[in-house]
Design a protein around this motif. Structure first.
Motif, PDB file in Angstrom:
ATOM      1  N   ASP A 193     -35.574  -4.204  -1.185  1.00 15.32           N
ATOM      2  CA  ASP A 193     -35.175  -4.696  -2.510  1.00 15.32           C
ATOM      3  C   ASP A 193     -36.278  -4.577  -3.558  1.00 15.32           C
ATOM      4  O   ASP A 193     -36.270  -5.269  -4.561  1.00 15.32           O
ATOM      5  CB  ASP A 193     -34.693  -6.146  -2.407  1.00 15.32           C
ATOM      6  CG  ASP A 193     -35.760  -7.048  -1.838  1.00 15.32           C
ATOM      7  OD1 ASP A 193     -36.871  -6.543  -1.567  1.00 15.32           O
ATOM      8  OD2 ASP A 193     -35.492  -8.242  -1.653  1.00 15.32           O
ATOM      9  N   LEU A 194     -37.239  -3.711  -3.332  1.00 18.72           N
ATOM     10  CA  LEU A 194     -38.326  -3.591  -4.312  1.00 18.72           C
ATOM     11  C   LEU A 194     -38.116  -2.450  -5.291  1.00 18.72           C
ATOM     12  O   LEU A 194     -38.965  -2.176  -6.123  1.00 18.72           O
ATOM     13  CB  LEU A 194     -39.660  -3.410  -3.591  1.00 18.72           C
ATOM     14  CG  LEU A 194     -40.154  -4.652  -2.875  1.00 18.72           C
ATOM     15  CD1 LEU A 194     -41.408  -4.347  -2.090  1.00 18.72           C
ATOM     16  CD2 LEU A 194     -40.408  -5.770  -3.875  1.00 18.72           C
ATOM     17  N   GLY A 195     -37.000  -1.744  -5.140  1.00 23.16           N
ATOM     18  CA  GLY A 195     -36.703  -0.697  -6.115  1.00 23.16           C
ATOM     19  C   GLY A 195     -37.429   0.603  -5.888  1.00 23.16           C
ATOM     20  O   GLY A 195     -37.451   1.463  -6.749  1.00 23.16           O
ATOM     21  N   ARG A 196     -38.055   0.760  -4.706  1.00 20.01           N
ATOM     22  CA  ARG A 196     -38.743   2.025  -4.440  1.00 20.01           C
ATOM     23  C   ARG A 196     -37.753   3.114  -4.080  1.00 20.01           C
ATOM     24  O   ARG A 196     -38.029   4.293  -4.246  1.00 20.01           O
ATOM     25  CB  ARG A 196     -39.687   1.858  -3.260  1.00 20.01           C
ATOM     26  CG  ARG A 196     -40.841   0.977  -3.556  1.00 20.01           C
ATOM     27  CD  ARG A 196     -41.522   0.607  -2.240  1.00 20.01           C
ATOM     28  NE  ARG A 196     -42.702  -0.189  -2.505  1.00 20.01           N
ATOM     29  CZ  ARG A 196     -43.159  -1.094  -1.667  1.00 20.01           C
ATOM     30  NH1 ARG A 196     -42.546  -1.321  -0.528  1.00 20.01           N
ATOM     31  NH2 ARG A 196     -44.233  -1.776  -1.971  1.00 20.01           N
TER      32      ARG A 196
END
Lengths: 600, 285
Positions: free
Chosen positions: B67-70
């Motif tokens: 969920d960190l958008g990487r």
């Protein structure tokens, strides 16, 4: 008069005579990395060997990783030191020539003296490292020798040349003291540094090849490229710059400890003032190397991400993430110690004492920055949590997400440190230029505007929704660098024709000197820590994506185990350094002639 | 004496750093284990479960897919819609173009893993490449080097997550053989699964918390009783995902939950057999 003339002639003759081999040496250095391609063509392109657990000899039931770690780190500590010292010694020597102040020359010579005794230890640990590597990791070394072929021989040759230059440079110091001879001496110093840096760059190529291999077949590892292609791998230059700067900072910190120790043990005021000045210069060198280091670190990290996002995340957001908290503590310690030393130094001048009230604000900025930096994004992170997430990353600790705050803190700390320097520099000068007032206002404005800009960029970075917040750090870095550059320029102009106030070198408290011991201890430990992470980002690979580590020691040790190992190695290094200091002092001491015996 | 004071001071500084390193969470990162193919992975459920283990374990997919958008958060997003959209995307020119259904998703997923740059989800490309190049590593090449059966298991897992039919072939016993041949280094580098329950449990430290082999530890519940209650299936869950069911009177988060990564599948079976036989011995008494 006549003597001078004949001396000059002799000199010129010597110059031409010695310059010839010197030129040959220089060209050898230049071709060092290219020659292996010409001399030794790659054999058939065989696939890289695949080690099995049986390929790792164990001695007395012990694997070799600990040995290799210890030797490699010790070698690096010493090599960093002996390579760095001639770099700044050369500059100080040159300063001595241009300012005609003999104190510079004496100090440069003394710096050299300290590093000389460390040189043989460097060679010793280097040999130990090579033996340990071939003994415990024969298959890996066999492969690396295939990749780098003749370069290893050239490395050995360079090492000899380094020794030669070093000894000549040091022992000819007094013989080549003035006039043309001095320039000749400076050229030897230049050559010494050229060889030294080439040595480091070559060794860096080996280390970075293992992290980001190039010049080999990505599937099989077969050596298909030239040695130059393997050398010029993606992480080579970022590491070169990073180590170059770190070495200077490190070398400065270590000679600083020597100066501080001498300062505390000498008795006469003259000696005290000499060693105080030496300590100040060392601290200056350490910080000068240190200030740009975070930026070199960014570059290295950015290149790691570009090379392999997976490797980048493993380093910054995986099991190794906590390491950066320790890094922050160490760097914070270094900045605090260096600043504390500078503040104490304000007492050396009458005007400096009047700056004292400002110090507390700088201190607040630095301590606050330090706290922001060490505060992890979350405190609830247990080993179990890390394991739940696949053993490789933690959702809350995504450092990119918390970077803006930390970047702001780092930049402010660097600006504050520079300010501490500037205060001391200005405390010994009374500007006489007509626009002095305007100049002062300009500098204050520069700082205020810069700091506002850094904070604003930090806030912007914080509210930007993307994870690629690193972008916000660029203006911050630019601001920090601009403050430093413009402040230097303005000060430079204001300093023209300035009245110099007396600096009472030696007027330093005992306590202030302890800051100079904190620096090398923290630097050494920090370097050890960085060695651990540089090696760990390869995870269970000897050569990333090419050759797996099949030994029972392929795991990444915990941060605690690493810390213990680093402490042990640092202890050993400190032992060596104490011995080296003692040796260099021993050389200067003379036994008193026994009374009553006739002199010869 | 000045010298002694300086040495003590330096030692104290170093000690502080060491102490700090030791009070932080301690994680050792072991090289990933290759799981052997055996009966438990030969059915669809087993294959999906294997895919899940690969996803967060050896495949290191969660390193980026979180969920960190990487990377697209595969575990959170609506996969069925997303995959259909990707294939229908105007930029998409991969193998699944023009197809639909579970088969197309299989093709798309395989392509995503073996040739990530074939189609890059908008906004996730490598910086400066304008979404032409994916930062995701090919799973069939080093450092991941997943075998085809492993890739299949991952596809099965993702298809299942998407609520689609699983279309990939099941691993066969022959794959196990092939896997060993084709990836010689892997087979050679592993010590191989142990067949002794005592060795396995010794290695994993079960007896430190449970009363096993006379350890009389009481941090965890009596396993003989547990085996009776849970039966093989329950035991499997209790070991691989301890927090799924918490034994009465005990707290969650105590028992390590990464055994899946430390175990060969056959070893898990050996352990379960052993625990079941414990239960047998107990009831006989």
């Amino acid at each position: 008069m006549q003597c001078r003339q004949s001396c000059g002639q002799a000199c010129r003759r010597a110059l031409t005579q010695v310059m010839r081999p010197a030129c040959i040496l220089v060209s050898a250095v230049v071709f060092a990395t290219a020659i292996p391609d010409l001399a030794l063509a790659a054999g058939e392109a065989l696939p890289a060997p695949v080690p099995t657990p049986g390929d790792y000899p164990r001695i007395g039931g012990m694997g070799g990783r600990g040995f290799v770690w210890a030797f490699a780190q010790m070698h690096l500590f010493l090599a960093a030191f002996v390579l760095a010292v001639p770099l700044f010694v050369l500059i100080i020597e040159l300063l001595g020539v241009t300012t005609k102040d003999p104190r510079y020359d004496a100090m440069a010579h003394e710096f050299m003296k300290i590093s000389m005794a460390a040189y043989s230890f460097t060679a010793l640990t280097g040999g130990g490292l090579a033996i340990a590597l071939f003994l415990f990791y024969p298959v890996v070394m066999e492969y690396l020798m295939q990749v780098f072929r003749g370069q290893t021989l050239i490395y050995a040759g360079l090492f000899l040349m380094e020794s030669l230059c070093l000894y000549i440079y040091f022992y000819s110091w007094n013989a080549l003291r003035y006039g043309n001879r001095k320039w000749f001496h400076l050229s030897i110093g230049l050559l010494l540094n050229a060889v030294g840096l080439t040595l480091m760059f070559v060794a860096n190529a080996w280390a970075t090849f293992m992290m980001s291999p190039s010049g080999v077949d990505p599937q099989t590892g077969a050596v298909i490229g030239t040695v130059w292609e393997a050398t010029r791998n993606p992480l080579w230059n970022p590491l070169n710059l990073h180590r170059f700067l770190a070495n200077i900072a490190y070398g400065g910190a270590i000679v600083g400890a020597y100066a501080a120790y001498r300062f505390l043990s000498v008795r006469t005021a003259k000696e005290r003032s000499h060693y105080d000045w030496m300590g100040y210069t060392s601290n200056f060198i350490a910080i000068a190397g240190f200030l740009p280091l975070p930026f070199a670190g960014y570059w290295l990290m950015a290149e790691i991400y570009a090379y392999s996002q997976q490797m980048g995340i493993t380093a910054m957001g995986g099991v190794l993430a906590w390491l950066f908290i320790i890094q922050a503590v160490l760097i914070g310690t270094i900045i605090l110690a260096a600043n504390y030393y500078l503040w104490c130094g304000l007492g050396r001048t009458a005007k400096g004492a009047t700056y004292a009230p400002y110090v507390k604000y700088i201190a607040v900025v630095i301590v606050a920055g330090f706290l922001v930096w060490v505060t992890p994004h979350t405190l609830i992170l247990t080993p179990e949590e890390i394991r739940i997430l696949g053993g490789t990353h933690h959702g809350f600790l995504g450092p990119l997400g918390i970077m803006p705050a930390k970047n702001t803190a780092v930049n402010l700390m660097l600006v504050a440190t520079f300010l501490s320097f500037q205060l001391f520099y200005r405390s010994s000068r009374e500007p006489t230029v007509s626009w002095a007032r305007t100049g002062n206002i300009l500098i204050v404005t520069l700082y205020v505007a810069g700091i506002i800009n850094i904070v604003a960029a930090g806030i912007y970075g914080y509210i930007t929704p993307t994870v690629y917040k690193v972008g916000a750090s660029v203006p911050q870095v630019v601001t920090t660098v601009s403050i430093i550059v413009f402040a230097l320029i303005i000060d430079g102009f204001m300093g023209r024709g300035a009245k110099t106030a007396k600096v009472h070198w030696g007027r330093m408290s005992t306590r202030s000197q302890y800051a100079l011991f904190v620096l090398p201890v923290a630097f050494t430990w920090l370097m050890g820590l960085m060695g651990y992470i540089r090696s760990s980002v390869r995870t269970h690979w000897h050569v990333y994506t090419i050759m797996k580590d099949a030994s029972p020691e392929a795991y990444i040790p915990t941060i605690g185990q690493a810390g213990n190992a680093i402490t042990l190695i640092t202890l050993a290094f400190m032992g060596v350094i104490v011995f080296v200091f003692w040796l260099s002092q021993l050389g200067a001491s003379k036994q008193a002639e026994p009374a009553g015996e006739p002199a010869e | 004496m000045t010298f002694l004071r300086i040495v003590l001071f330096s030692l104290a500084t170093m000690f502080a750093f060491t102490l700090f390193a030791n009070i932080l969470p301690q994680v050792q990162s072991d090289p990933p284990k290759t799981e052997e193919i055996n009966e438990s992975t030969l059915d669809v459920a087993g294959q999906i479960a294997w895919g899940q283990r690969l996803f967060s374990g050896r495949g290191t997919c969660t390193l980026c897919h979180n969920d960190l958008g990487r990377a697209p958060d595969l575990l959170q997003m609506d996969l069925a819609t997303a995959f259909a959209e990707r294939i229908a995307d105007a930029r998409y020119e991969g193998e699944a173009a023009g197809q639909s259904g579970a088969g197309a998703i299989e093709t798309y997923l395989r392509e995503s893993m073996n040739a990530p740059s074939a189609f890059v989800v908008a906004g996730f490309g490598k910086k400066g490449t304008n979404d032409a190049e994916s930062p995701m590593p090919r799973v069939d090449a080093a450092p991941l080097s997943l075998t085809e059966t492993e890739t299949n298991a991952l596809i099965a897992y993702l298809q299942d997550l998407a609520g689609e039919e699983v279309t990939v072939p099941l691993p066969s016993a022959a794959d196990a053989q092939d896997g060993a041949d084709g990836d010689g280094d892997e087979a050679a580098e592993e010590e191989g699964p142990s067949t002794s329950a005592e060795d396995i449990m010794d290695r994993l430290g079960c007896a430190g918390c449970h009363d096993l082999f006379g350890s009389e530890a009481d941090i965890g519940p009596d396993l003989a009783v547990a085996a009776q209650r849970l039966q093989p299936e329950g035991l499997r869950t209790a070991i691989l995902d301890p927090n799924a069911i918490i034994a009465e009177g005990y707290e969650a988060d105590f028992m390590p939950d990464d055994y899946a990564e430390q175990l060969w599948v056959s070893e898990l079976n050996v352990m379960i057999d052993y625990l079941m036989q414990l239960e047998g011995a107990e009831t006989e008494q």
